[in-house]
Write a protein that holds these residues in place. Structure first.
Motif, mmCIF file in Angstrom:
data_model
loop_
_atom_site.group_PDB
_atom_site.id
_atom_site.type_symbol
_atom_site.label_atom_id
_atom_site.label_comp_id
_atom_site.label_asym_id
_atom_site.label_seq_id
_atom_site.Cartn_x
_atom_site.Cartn_y
_atom_site.Cartn_z
ATOM 1 N N GLY A 292 0.815 -1.209 0.000
ATOM 2 C CA GLY A 292 0.000 0.000 0.000
ATOM 3 C C GLY A 292 0.852 1.264 0.000
ATOM 4 N N ARG A 293 1.855 1.307 0.889
ATOM 5 C CA ARG A 293 2.726 2.490 0.947
ATOM 6 C C ARG A 293 3.534 2.637 -0.347
ATOM 7 N N GLN B 29 -2.824 -0.016 -5.955
ATOM 8 C CA GLN B 29 -2.165 -1.180 -5.380
ATOM 9 C C GLN B 29 -2.358 -2.444 -6.222
#
Length: 293
Positions: A21-22, A31
């Motif tokens: 996600g990051r 994503q």
């Protein structure tokens, strides 16, 4: 098999974040798209790069190897783009990287004087990026302090210089003509301990339990602020301590530490006449009182 640089960039982002996600947010992509690209890369390489469960993402052995190889490859690609873009603009430029405490002014002036149409630029580096600026094309040559990762580089020794302990002005050892590493065993070192293994191997704080967590410093100035605040000591090259003088810190030579080695480095594959000319100029300007490397 051709390696897709875009997929490599995606992989490096995930490997550094260890969170899909990051990494997706950092790359400004969705994503699911990132996950598909990583699966496609794993298929092309025929290797699993990550272990994932609901709580964590970890690199496999193959992933760690790819990360080691991908970073310099991507940096080289960035450097190629920069150099081609410069050539396409028809501009003649040469950039020199230099570490704190090292003066390159005379060499830069000499090179510029020999080539009036050449724009000679400077970029200040740190321990963390003194080699990166070569791989990613920000600098043509870099005056570096060892140790460095020499892979893909030509490294030409210039000189050695003593290392000193930088202390708060009211420190118990301030005013000494010199100290030994053994005198510093009770101190908290603000450097990465691996950079001063002679201290690390005898330090009290390492013998008494887990090694303390150390934060990185973005500049010499920041490190000196911490020394002045009494949060520890630092070991740095003599020229660096002399360049960043201030009343609230002092430096004391550490007699039994090996000297710091200063070298000139550039990408080994480059055959630029200017690179070799600058190297020759710099070597002739090394002060006579500096120890030969």
């Amino acid at each position: 098999m051709d390696v897709d640089l875009r997929k490599l960039r995606y992989f490096v982002a995930v490997a550094e974040e260890l969170h899909f996600g990051r990494a997706a947010a950092r790359l400004h992509i969705a994503q699911p798209v990132l996950s598909r690209q990583i699966r496609a890369l794993e298929g092309e390489l025929r290797a699993q790069l990550f272990r994932r469960d609901r709580r964590s993402t970890e690199l496999t052995d193959a992933g760690r190897q790819l990360l080691d190889d991908a970073r310099p490859l991507l940096a080289s690609a960035d450097g190629l783009r920069r150099r081609v873009a410069t050539a396409a603009r028809g501009s003649a430029a040469f950039t020199v990287g230099f570490m704190p405490g090292i003066t390159v002014t005379e060499a830069v002036r000499e090179l510029a004087g020999r080539h009036p149409g050449l724009a000679v630029e400077l970029v200040r580096t740190t321990w963390d990026d003194q080699v990166d600026v070569l791989h990613d094309g920000r600098a043509d040559v870099s005056v570096v302090r060892l140790p460095i990762d020499r892979r893909g580089l030509t490294v030409r020794p210039l000189f050695r210089e003593p290392r000193v302990a930088v202390l708060r002005a009211d420190h118990r050892l301030a005013g000494k003509d010199a100290v030994l590493v053994g005198d510093l065993t009770d101190e908290h070192l603000l450097n990465d301990p691996d950079a001063v293994p002679e201290w690390r191997d005898i330090a009290v704080e390492f013998r008494e339990g887990a090694a303390p967590v150390r934060r990185g410093f973005g500049s010499v100035e920041e490190k000196l602020e911490h020394v002045a605040a009494g949060r520890g000591i630092a070991v740095i090259p003599l020229s660096t301590s002399e360049y960043y003088t201030r009343a609230d810190v002092v430096h004391v030579p550490v007699e039994d530490l090996p000297p710091n080695e200063v070298c000139l480095a550039w990408i080994a594959a480059r055959r630029s006449r200017l690179v070799y000319e600058f190297a020759e100029i710099f070597e002739t300007l090394v002060p006579a009182d500096r120890e030969d490397a």
